[in-house]
Design a protein around this motif. Structure first.
Motif, PDB file in Angstrom:
ATOM      1  N   UNK A 360     -15.244  24.124   6.865  1.00 55.58           N
ATOM      2  CA  UNK A 360     -14.466  22.889   6.942  1.00 55.58           C
ATOM      3  C   UNK A 360     -13.177  23.019   7.754  1.00 55.58           C
ATOM      4  N   UNK A 361     -12.412  24.125   7.600  1.00 55.35           N
ATOM      5  CA  UNK A 361     -11.213  24.251   8.452  1.00 55.35           C
ATOM      6  C   UNK A 361     -11.528  24.319   9.942  1.00 55.35           C
ATOM      7  N   UNK A 362     -12.742  24.771  10.299  1.00 55.54           N
ATOM      8  CA  UNK A 362     -13.119  24.856  11.711  1.00 55.54           C
ATOM      9  C   UNK A 362     -13.277  23.478  12.347  1.00 55.54           C
ATOM     10  N   UNK A 363     -13.397  22.451  11.509  1.00 53.72           N
ATOM     11  CA  UNK A 363     -13.565  21.094  12.026  1.00 53.72           C
ATOM     12  C   UNK A 363     -12.255  20.504  12.550  1.00 53.72           C
ATOM     13  N   UNK A 364     -11.148  21.172  12.252  1.00 52.98           N
ATOM     14  CA  UNK A 364      -9.836  20.697  12.717  1.00 52.98           C
ATOM     15  C   UNK A 364      -9.658  21.018  14.204  1.00 52.98           C
ATOM     16  N   UNK A 365     -10.489  20.388  15.024  1.00 53.11           N
ATOM     17  CA  UNK A 365     -10.506  20.610  16.467  1.00 53.11           C
ATOM     18  C   UNK A 365     -10.322  19.274  17.162  1.00 53.11           C
ATOM     19  N   UNK A 366      -9.331  19.176  18.028  1.00 57.26           N
ATOM     20  CA  UNK A 366      -8.984  17.904  18.665  1.00 57.26           C
ATOM     21  C   UNK A 366     -10.107  17.330  19.519  1.00 57.26           C
ATOM     22  N   UNK A 367     -11.075  18.163  19.882  1.00 53.31           N
ATOM     23  CA  UNK A 367     -12.178  17.688  20.724  1.00 53.31           C
ATOM     24  C   UNK A 367     -13.380  17.214  19.906  1.00 53.31           C
ATOM     25  N   UNK A 368     -13.305  17.315  18.585  1.00 57.98           N
ATOM     26  CA  UNK A 368     -14.463  16.998  17.750  1.00 57.98           C
ATOM     27  C   UNK A 368     -14.461  15.549  17.251  1.00 57.98           C
ATOM     28  N   UNK A 369     -15.650  14.981  17.241  1.00 59.27           N
ATOM     29  CA  UNK A 369     -15.913  13.718  16.572  1.00 59.27           C
ATOM     30  C   UNK A 369     -16.959  14.001  15.499  1.00 59.27           C
ATOM     31  N   UNK A 446     -30.357  14.122  13.364  1.00 60.76           N
ATOM     32  CA  UNK A 446     -30.485  14.122  11.906  1.00 60.76           C
ATOM     33  C   UNK A 446     -31.603  13.174  11.527  1.00 60.76           C
ATOM     34  N   UNK A 447     -32.485  13.621  10.644  1.00 57.87           N
ATOM     35  CA  UNK A 447     -33.528  12.759  10.104  1.00 57.87           C
ATOM     36  C   UNK A 447     -33.960  13.353   8.770  1.00 57.87           C
ATOM     37  N   UNK A 448     -33.499  12.763   7.663  1.00 59.47           N
ATOM     38  CA  UNK A 448     -33.800  13.314   6.351  1.00 59.47           C
ATOM     39  C   UNK A 448     -33.761  12.255   5.271  1.00 59.47           C
ATOM     40  N   UNK A 449     -34.243  12.623   4.097  1.00 57.01           N
ATOM     41  CA  UNK A 449     -34.340  11.673   2.998  1.00 57.01           C
ATOM     42  C   UNK A 449     -33.315  11.924   1.903  1.00 57.01           C
ATOM     43  N   UNK A 450     -32.745  13.112   1.838  1.00 61.57           N
ATOM     44  CA  UNK A 450     -31.753  13.391   0.812  1.00 61.57           C
ATOM     45  C   UNK A 450     -30.671  14.289   1.383  1.00 61.57           C
ATOM     46  N   UNK A 451     -29.594  14.448   0.613  1.00 58.57           N
ATOM     47  CA  UNK A 451     -28.502  15.288   1.073  1.00 58.57           C
ATOM     48  C   UNK A 451     -27.421  14.485   1.784  1.00 58.57           C
ATOM     49  N   UNK A 452     -26.407  15.185   2.221  1.00 53.56           N
ATOM     50  CA  UNK A 452     -25.305  14.590   2.986  1.00 53.56           C
ATOM     51  C   UNK A 452     -25.218  15.330   4.311  1.00 53.56           C
ATOM     52  N   UNK A 453     -25.319  14.596   5.427  1.00 49.12           N
ATOM     53  CA  UNK A 453     -25.435  15.195   6.749  1.00 49.12           C
ATOM     54  C   UNK A 453     -24.156  15.020   7.557  1.00 49.12           C
ATOM     55  N   UNK A 454     -23.808  16.068   8.268  1.00 46.42           N
ATOM     56  CA  UNK A 454     -22.611  16.055   9.097  1.00 46.42           C
ATOM     57  C   UNK A 454     -22.969  16.573  10.489  1.00 46.42           C
ATOM     58  N   UNK A 455     -22.701  15.762  11.496  1.00 49.35           N
ATOM     59  CA  UNK A 455     -22.936  16.146  12.887  1.00 49.35           C
ATOM     60  C   UNK A 455     -21.590  16.259  13.592  1.00 49.35           C
ATOM     61  N   UNK A 456     -21.393  17.364  14.311  1.00 47.17           N
ATOM     62  CA  UNK A 456     -20.135  17.607  15.027  1.00 47.17           C
ATOM     63  C   UNK A 456     -20.406  17.463  16.520  1.00 47.17           C
ATOM     64  N   UNK A 457     -19.744  16.493  17.138  1.00 50.80           N
ATOM     65  CA  UNK A 457     -19.895  16.267  18.575  1.00 50.80           C
ATOM     66  C   UNK A 457     -18.633  16.730  19.286  1.00 50.80           C
ATOM     67  N   UNK A 458     -18.801  17.546  20.328  1.00 52.78           N
ATOM     68  CA  UNK A 458     -17.674  18.076  21.092  1.00 52.78           C
ATOM     69  C   UNK A 458     -17.492  17.246  22.355  1.00 52.78           C
ATOM     70  N   UNK A 459     -16.351  16.540  22.463  1.00 52.76           N
ATOM     71  CA  UNK A 459     -16.099  15.679  23.621  1.00 52.76           C
ATOM     72  C   UNK A 459     -15.879  16.486  24.902  1.00 52.76           C
ATOM     73  N   UNK A 460     -15.303  17.677  24.781  1.00 50.14           N
ATOM     74  CA  UNK A 460     -15.059  18.485  25.975  1.00 50.14           C
ATOM     75  C   UNK A 460     -16.376  18.972  26.567  1.00 50.14           C
ATOM     76  N   UNK A 461     -17.279  19.452  25.710  1.00 50.21           N
ATOM     77  CA  UNK A 461     -18.575  19.946  26.174  1.00 50.21           C
ATOM     78  C   UNK A 461     -19.585  18.819  26.354  1.00 50.21           C
ATOM     79  N   UNK A 462     -19.253  17.638  25.804  1.00 49.65           N
ATOM     80  CA  UNK A 462     -20.157  16.492  25.847  1.00 49.65           C
ATOM     81  C   UNK A 462     -21.523  16.846  25.253  1.00 49.65           C
TER      82      UNK A 462
END
Length: 478
Positions: A360-369, A446-462
């Motif tokens: 979770x701390x790794x998500x603190x990246x200004x380029x991430x959505x 992402x394609x699933x029926x249960x759970x909680x999904x998180x996708x990290x998109x990097x704007x710099x790398x597109x």
């Protein structure tokens, strides 16, 4: 009788067919390791070497995966300002190294060529994996045709046509083509041929006994070498001298090293009049620790590569006078490449992390959505506290988008539904009507029926940096 007009038509038709086959080949050749491995191949970046400005490289690194996992030219740039490139391929034998070097001297004038002496002990590798990892990425030329004709394995059905037009080898991929396959424009490789390898998973259960040579007493005995390979290496030494470059032999740290091999390499180097740097005899100088510096028993990981790169870079500067190009206008793009390289490393760190408390701390990246969807009941309270970036409510289906740059909630919904969101020119779609879906760059990430999904998109790398599923406080990946 063929008239002049018909001859012109035939020539035009032939040119069109060749151009079409070239375009289709560029589309169908696998762009991702997962796809390439299905077809007995290994991705390399030698083709992107040709994108470097002419005569801009000071040092070339040649050899097998021991080089492309052990030396990071872009790290050397950041520390010393030395411009180098890994011109390597999987299981690269001495013959292919020699042929690569012929191509290299057509467009670069390196001061030093670093060559790993692994191939002194192995014969020519003509299996399809080693062939494809090298020949798929050579530029078409007489040298390419000669190399293919010499290397291809006719007994296994390889043909010269399938190397000239790879569509003939990969045509069956049509069902798995994705948007990334249609991006055929050549881009500079920000890592300069380095294959970023993160983690130590293969070394967890091993002991230091695997590197037994470290405890063995030196000997005067020498191991046998492959004379045919030695001949090609000697040809490379002569080719370097003809082109005003100095050849330097090295051997990267490996577990199957023996003192007999070390003696054989030194004897060969002396006969060639070439300096040898044997890093298996410099463990203390490198500060190597097999538990943290190796991906497996013969390949360094990122930690190990940084140590080897720093040591070798210092030698190149101190002993060979390598120039420092940092701050020069002609090399401004290298600073940009290093920034992109750092972004790729950050993505690798995400992908390697399996502990939510570290992730979770790794998500603190200004380029991430962050794009999220799923049932929050799968996220326990302790995790909800750590996911404070996301506006999670009570246990129910929720989805939305959060841009880390300003930490403002861009879109957030509860319940079943669907939404669209544009990240620059990239269309994002989230759908929770039937199951949980996140679609990016034309693909369901992402394609699933249960759970909680998180996708990290990097704007710099597109690109998508990582996709995880959170269930009962654990990170799950496909």
């Amino acid at each position: 009788m063929i008239t002049f007009g018909n001859a012109i038509k035939m020539i035009v038709f032939f040119i069109i067919v060749v151009l079409l086959l070239n375009v289709l080949s560029a589309v169908f050749i696998p762009k991702q390791e997962k796809s390439m491995s299905k077809y007995n191949g290994k991705l390399t970046h030698f083709d992107l070497f040709y994108e470097e400005p002419r005569n801009s490289l000071d040092v070339i690194f040649l050899g097998s995966s021991h080089i492309y996992s052990g030396i990071s030219p872009i790290e050397m740039w950041n520390t010393y300002g030395v411009a180098g490139y890994n011109c390597t391929s999987s299981s690269q034998c001495a013959y292919k190294s020699y042929r690569f070097l012929l191509d290299i001297f057509k467009c670069q004038k390196p001061k030093v060529v670093i060559f790993d002496l692994l191939s002194l002990f192995i014969d020519e590798t003509n299996d399809e994996i080693s062939n494809r990892s090298a020949l798929n990425y050579m530029r078409f030329s007489p040298n390419f045709l000669t190399t293919v004709h010499h290397s291809m394995n006719k007994k296994n059905g390889e043909t010269i046509e399938s190397y000239i037009f790879p569509i003939l080898r990969y045509h069956s991929r049509w069902e798995e083509l994705s948007p990334v396959d249609f991006d055929i424009k050549k881009q500079r490789d920000c890592a300069k041929g380095y294959d970023m390898r993160y983690g130590t998973k293969c070394m967890v259960k091993l002991t230091e006994d695997i590197f037994s040579f470290l405890k063995e007493q030196p000997t005067d005995k020498t191991a046998g070498i492959v004379e045919k390979s030695a001949g090609y290496i000697q040809d490379m030494v002569e080719l370097c001298r003809q082109n005003g470059a100095e050849m330097v032999f090295i051997k990267t740290p490996v577990s199957d090293y023996t003192h007999e091999k070390g003696n054989a390499m030194q004897k060969f180097a002396d006969e060639c009049g070439v300096k040898l740097i044997d890093y298996n005899r410099k463990w203390d100088e490198l500060g190597l620790d097999y538990k943290v510096d190796f991906l497996d028993t013969v390949h360094l990981n990122l930690n190990g590569a940084k140590k080897l790169t720093k040591c070798l870079g210092k030698t190149l500067v101190d002993d060979f006078g390598m120039p420092d190009h940092r701050g020069e206008a002609e090399y401004d793009s290298w600073d940009q490449d290093y920034s992109m390289y750092q972004a790729e490393l950050a993505a690798l760190e995400l992908q390697d992390c399996s502990e939510l408390s570290r992730y979770l701390p790794l998500l603190e990246n200004q380029d991430y959505v962050l794009l999220y969807t799923g049932n929050v009941s799968y996220v326990d309270n302790s995790v909800k506290d750590k996911l404070e970036l996301l506006p999670l409510e009570q246990a129910k289906t929720q989805y939305g988008v959060l841009d880390i740059n300003d930490k403002k909630e861009r879109i957030h919904y509860a319940g079943n539904g669907k939404m669209r969101y544009d990240i620059g020119d990239v269309r994002c779609e989230i759908n929770t009507e039937n199951n949980y879906k996140i679609r990016l760059l034309g693909e369901n990430v992402v394609q699933g029926e249960d759970g909680f999904y998180l996708t990290v998109f990097d704007k710099k790398l597109n690109m998508v940096a990582d996709v995880i599923k959170i269930s009962n406080g654990q990170i799950l990946r496909e």
